[in-house]
Write a protein that holds these residues in place. Structure first.
Motif, mmCIF file in Angstrom:
data_model
loop_
_atom_site.group_PDB
_atom_site.id
_atom_site.type_symbol
_atom_site.label_atom_id
_atom_site.label_comp_id
_atom_site.label_asym_id
_atom_site.label_seq_id
_atom_site.Cartn_x
_atom_site.Cartn_y
_atom_site.Cartn_z
ATOM 1 N N PHE A 89 0.832 -1.197 0.000
ATOM 2 C CA PHE A 89 0.000 0.000 0.000
ATOM 3 C C PHE A 89 0.871 1.254 0.000
ATOM 4 N N GLY A 90 0.552 2.179 -0.909
ATOM 5 C CA GLY A 90 1.186 3.492 -0.939
ATOM 6 C C GLY A 90 0.172 4.569 -0.615
ATOM 7 N N ARG A 91 0.656 5.764 -0.287
ATOM 8 C CA ARG A 91 -0.232 6.812 0.205
ATOM 9 C C ARG A 91 -0.893 7.626 -0.899
ATOM 10 N N SER A 92 -0.338 7.622 -2.082
ATOM 11 C CA SER A 92 -0.883 8.456 -3.144
ATOM 12 C C SER A 92 -0.801 7.725 -4.469
ATOM 13 N N ARG A 93 -1.553 8.220 -5.440
ATOM 14 C CA ARG A 93 -1.551 7.597 -6.762
ATOM 15 C C ARG A 93 -0.176 7.663 -7.405
ATOM 16 N N SER A 94 0.465 8.824 -7.306
ATOM 17 C CA SER A 94 1.770 8.969 -7.958
ATOM 18 C C SER A 94 2.800 8.050 -7.314
#
Length: 814
Positions: free
Chosen positions: A334-339
Motif C-alpha cells: 500500500f502506498g499513500r498516493s496515486r503517484s
C-alpha cells in the motif's frame, strides 16, 4: 514461504536493525453453531455440498436477528464470514415467501415470479467491492447453481430445481456506472437483489424511483457494508441518502430492515443508529477461527544525522516487497498516493524482471483506472495469477483477495481503522500471515512507533464520527429529496431539526422550490443530484487520453489537475510514463504521449486565505485562538522533475493554470506582540517558525480527531493583514467545512500538548520531517522557536474570554 519470510526479517541484519516493534496476534479457534431451523432447505443442501456443515456463532445470531425484523450491525474481524450473515437470512426469506405462495397460500398455486417476493438492496462503498460481492453472492451456492455472463442476471440456485418446487430463480444484479444501458432496463424489471454503491443510489436510483416502483414496493432488506467508511463528509452524505431512501420506501409502503457490517469500528451500534436514525442490534462476538498474524513495524535508518533525515519509506517498502517476490509470497503493497503507487509499480516490475519473474505478475491498482482494467486486475487477484499488487487505499475496501499472505505499508495509513483494514487484506486463510509497516519520517508515523499500543490496544479502532445535520450537506440533500417527492406540510426530513426553515428559505423568489396548497415542489430545471458530491472530492473530472491512439488512460479530479496534468507533467500509468502535451480545460481532457524517461514530476502550490467571519475567539496572554469562515485560493506555482531511485531534482518550470477557490472553515493561532518579541525572530526566521508550527500541528491532528491529514491543511504565515501579525491556520479542506475546525478549536490545548510531546521526543538538532520539517528550510533556530511558541500558547490568562456571535448573524455571514 511466510515462515521463511519471517525468518528472513529476524536474521537479516538489514531488516532486523530496523525493527521497532513485533506484535503477534495468536491463532484463534472458532465457535460453531447448528444451522437455524428457519434456514431454507435449498440453502442447507447447497452449503453441505460445499462442505459447510455448520455456521459460525455470530452468523447464526445475525441470521436470527435479521429475520426477527431487527436492524442489525455485525462488527466482527476481517475474513469472519460476514457475507453469510446477511446473504443467508435474505435468501431464506425470499425463498420462503415464494414457496408459501406456490403452495397455495396466495391462492394461485403456480410458480411465483420474482416480482412477488421480497427484494433487497446491497450498498458497498466502492465499485470494486460491489463487483466482488456480486461474485461472492453468485458463488454462495455455486455447487447447485449456474452463472450468467458478465453483467447478466446471476442465478443463485439451480433454476430447474426451484421451478420444480414452484419457485422462480433468485437473481442478483450489479448496478453501477459500468452497467450498460440495455442491462439497466432488465435490472429494473427483474431484480430481486440490487448490488450498488451510494453514489449510484444517490444520482441514478432515487431520482428515478418511479422506474423502480416494483422494487421499492417489495423492499424488505437494505445491506450497508464497511460502515466504518461512512464518517466525515462521506458519512454525513450517506446518512442523508439513507433519509431519502427511507422516505421513498415509505412512499411505496415498505419498511425495510437495515443490516450493517464493519470489521474495524468501536462504536458500531451508536454509529449505525446515527446513520439510520433507528435502534440497531449489535453482533460483535466473532465465532470465526483465525490464523496467526504477525505485525512488524520497521523504522528506516537515519541517513543524515544532523538533519534527522531517514531513508524514504517507499524505498524501504520496495526492498521488503522484493523479498516477497523472491520467496514467492503473494502480497499487496500500500502506498499513500496515486503517484507514489505508480512509482512503486515501476520499481517492483523492474525487481521482478531482475528475479526472472514475469513483470506482468506485478500490477498497480488505484482510483482513476478504467473499468476494464479494474476488472482484469480483480480477476487476476481472485485467480492467484498476480504475485504482487501495489495499491492505494482503493484496495483497502476492495476485493476479497483471499490468496494473499502478506501486506506491506509504505507509511502509516493515518488511522487505526485503516491500518487493520489494510492488514486484513492478507491472512484470510487459517495459515500465518504478516503485515510489515514501514514508517515514514512524518511525526504521526514516528509517534506510532514510539507508542505501538496505539495500534494494538484497541483493535476495533477509534469511534466513527459524522454529522448528518451539517447544514450545507443536509440542505443539498433536501433539494434532492424535494425533486424526488414533494414535501407535505409538517413533514420532517428524517431527524434533521431545520427542515421547515430550510424549505422555506429555498422557496424564496428565484429559489428552486415552490410552496402551494400545503406541498413544496421542485421547480428548477436542474437535476440536483448531479451537482451534489457524496465525498470531499469534486464530481468534475478530467479524462486522460493517449495520443495519437485516442486510448483512454484514466480520470483525474479537477482539484488535482493543477499538480498532475499541467503541460510537461509526467502522468504515470501501470509503471509507464506519459508526458502531458495539451490540457483542454473547457473540454475536460488532457492529451498524453508515451515517453521513456528516468524521472517523474511533482508540483508546488501557494495558498492565500481571506477571513470572512470569526465565530469563536479566545484571547490569552501571548496568543489568540479563533475559528470561523474563510475563503481559500490555491494556485500551482511550479513543477519539478525528480529522478527515479536517486530523487534528484533535475529541472523546474512555471505552471500557468487557473486557481482553485473555495469557502470553508478554519481555526487559527494568532501571535500577539509579546509572543513575537519573546521569540526573538526576524522576518525570515519568523516565517520558517510559523510554517514549522503549522506542519507539526497538522501532522498530529489524526491523534485527536477522526479526520486525517488529507482533511486538514496547515498554513503558517509570518504576517496576515486580518490578524495584523503572524498566524498559524488549520484549514478544513472540505468546501463549507465539515466541523473539523470547530473540533480542533475545542481540542486546542490537547493539540498543543500532543505537538509538544512530539517535538520534545525528536532527537534532531534543528528540525526534521519527524517534527517541524527540514531545519535548513525552516531556519537554524526554528525548532527552538516552535517549542517556545507552543509553551507560550499554553499560558492561560486569568480570565480567558470566549466570544460567540449571535446565531442569526452567523447565518447571515454563511
Amino acid at each position: 514461504m511466510v515462515e521463511r519470510f519471517l525468518q528472513q526479517l529476524r536474521t537479516d541484519r538489514g531488516f532486523a536493525s530496523r525493527i521497532a516493534h513485533w506484535h503477534v496476534d495468536p491463532a484463534v479457534e472458532g465457535c460453531s453453531a447448528d444451522f437455524p431451523d428457519a434456514l431454507h432447505t435449498f440453502l442447507v443442501q447447497s452449503l453441505r455440498q460445499r462442505g459447510v456443515m455448520q455456521l459460525y456463532s455470530h452468523q447464526r445470531e445475525a441470521f436470527e436477528s435479521i429475520l426477527a425484523g431487527r436492524n442489525t450491525v455485525v462488527a466482527t474481524p476481517t475474513a469472519s464470514g460476514k457475507s453469510h450473515c446477511y446473504n443467508l437470512p435474505i435468501l431464506s426469506a425470499m425463498l420462503a415467501a415464494s414457496e408459501s405462495r406456490s403452495l397455495g397460500l396466495s391462492g394461485t398455486g403456480h410458480v411465483v415470479p420474482a416480482r412477488t417476493r421480497p427484494s433487497a438492496l446491497y450498498l458497498f462503498p466502492t465499485k470494486a467491492l460491489s463487483q466482488d460481492q456480486a461474485s461472492a453472492l453468485n458463488d454462495t451456492l455455486r455447487a447447485t447453481g449456474e452463472s450468467g455472463p458478465g453483467e447478466k442476471l446471476q442465478h443463485l440456485l439451480d433454476p430447474e430445481r426451484l421451478r420444480a418446487a414452484g419457485i422462480a430463480p433468485v437473481g442478483a444484479w450489479t448496478y453501477d456506472g459500468d452497467t450498460p444501458p440495455d442491462v439497466r432496463r432488465r435490472v429494473r424489471e427483474s431484480a430481486d437483489i440490487i448490488i450498488t454503491n451510494p453514489s449510484m443510489l444517490h444520482v441514478a436510483i432515487l431520482p428515478n424511483h418511479p422506474r423502480w416502483a416494483d422494487f421499492f414496493r417489495r423492499l424488505r432488506f437494505i445491506v450497508v457494508d464497511e460502515v466504518h467508511h461512512y464518517q466525515g463528509v462521506f458519512g454525513a452524505s450517506m446518512a442523508n441518502v439513507l433519509r431519502r431512501l427511507q422516505r421513498i420506501a415509505r412512499h411505496y409502503g415498505a419498511a425495510p430492515v437495515f443490516v450493517f457490517c464493519s470489521a474495524t469500528i468501536a462504536n458500531a451500534r451508536e454509529h449505525c443508529e446515527r446513520l439510520v436514525e433507528q435502534p440497531v442490534h449489535l453482533v460483535d462476538r466473532s465465532g470465526a477461527p483465525r490464523g496467526e498474524r504477525h505485525h512488524v513495524l520497521l523504522n528506516p535508518p537515519v541517513v543524515n544525522v544532523p538533519l534527522g533525515l531517514r531513508a524514504r519509506a517507499l524505498d524501504e517498502a520496495r526492498n521488503v516487497a522484493r523479498e516477497l517476490l523472491r520467496l514467492g509470497v503473494p502480497g499487496v503493497v500500500f502506498g499513500r498516493s496515486r503517484s507514489r503507487v505508480e512509482v512503486l509499480t515501476k520499481y517492483l516490475k523492474d525487481a521482478a524482471a531482475d528475479l526472472q519473474i514475469n513483470p506482468d505478475r506485478v500490477v498497480g491498482y488505484r482510483g482513476g483506472y478504467l473499468p476494464d482494467l479494474r476488472r482484469s486486475i480483480e480477476h487476476g487477484l481472485r485467480e492467484g495469477k498476480i504475485a504482487l499488487v501495489a495499491a492505494t487505499n482503493a484496495l483497502e475496501l476492495g476485493v476479497d483477495i483471499g490468496s494473499l499472505d502478506a501486506v506491506v505499508m509504505a507509511g502509516y495509513p493515518g488511522s487505526v481503522a485503516s491500518y487493520h483494514q489494510q492488514s486484513g487484506r492478507a491472512g484470510r486463510r487459517l495459515g500465518p500471515s504478516v503485515t510489515v509497516m514501514v514508517a515514514s519520517s512524518l511525526p504521526l508515523d514516528q509517534y506510532v512507533l514510539q507508542a505501538p499500543e496505539h495500534l494494538f490496544a484497541h483493535l476495533a479502532g477509534p469511534a466513527a464520527v459524522t454529522n448528518p445535520d451539517n447544514l450545507v450537506i443536509a440542505t443539498n440533500h433536501l433539494k434532492c429529496a424535494a425533486f424526488e417527492l414533494p414535501f407535505t406540510a409538517g413533514e420532517n426530513f428524517g431527524k434533521f431539526p431545520h427542515t421547515a426553515e430550510v424549505l422555506e428559505a429555498l422557496c424564496t423568489p428565484g429559489g428552486p422550490l415552490l410552496s402551494k396548497a400545503g406541498r413544496t415542489y421542485w421547480m428548477d430545471e436542474a437535476y440536483p443530484a448531479e451537482d451534489v458530491s457524496l465525498d470531499r472530492g469534486d464530481n468534475d473530472t478530467f479524462l486522460v487520453v493517449e495520443m495519437p491512439s485516442g486510448r483512454s488512460l484514466g480520470h483525474v479530479d479537477r482539484s488535482s489537475v493543477m499538480t498532475t496534468l499541467h503541460p510537461q507533467a509526467i502522468y504515470q500509468h501501470q509503471g509507464a510514463q506519459f508526458v502531458i502535451t495539451k490540457l483542454d480545460w473547457e473540454g475536460r481532457r488532457a492529451h498524453a504521449e508515451r515517453v521513456k524517461v528516468d524521472y517523474w514530476t511533482d508540483a508546488e502550490t501557494k495558498t492565500e486565505v481571506q477571513v470572512l467571519s470569526e465565530d469563536v475567539i479566545e484571547t490569552r496572554k501571548h496568543v489568540a485562538f479563533g475559528s470561523g469562515d474563510v475563503h481559500v485560493t490555491r494556485i500551482a506555482s511550479l513543477w519539478k522533475r525528480v529522478r527515479f531511485y536517486t530523487n534528484e531534482n533535475l529541472e523546474t518550470g512555471p505552471i500557468d493554470l487557473p486557481p482553485e477557490e473555495m469557502d470553508t472553515t478554519a481555526c487559527w493561532l494568532a501571535l500577539g506582540p509579546t509572543a513575537v518579541a519573546r521569540l526573538r525572530l526576524d522576518d525570515t526566521a519568523r516565517a520558517g517558525t510559523l510554517e514549522g508550527t503549522a506542519a507539526l500541528l497538522r501532522a498530529v491532528v489524526p491523534a485527536l480527531c477522526q479526520q486525517g491529514r488529507s482533511e486538514v491543511r496547515g498554513l503558517g504565515l509570518g504576517y496576515h493583514a486580518h490578524f495584523l501579525g503572524p498566524v498559524v491556520l488549520l484549514l478544513d479542506t472540505v468546501p463549507g467545512g465539515i466541523g473539523l475546525a470547530e473540533q480542533l478549536y475545542a481540542k486546542r490545548d490537547g493539540l498543543l500538548r500532543c505537538a509538544q510531546r512530539v517535538i520534545s521526543a525528536c532527537p534532531c538538532l534543528h528540525g526534521c520531517p519527524a517534527c517541524i520539517g527540514v531545519g535548513l528550510a525552516r531556519g537554524p533556530d526554528a525548532k527552538r522557536a516552535v517549542r517556545e511558541l507552543l509553551e507560550l500558547a499554553l499560558q492561560h490568562v486569568d480570565a480567558a474570554r470566549a466570544i460567540a456571535p449571535d446565531p442569526v448573524a452567523r447565518e447571515v455571514c454563511a
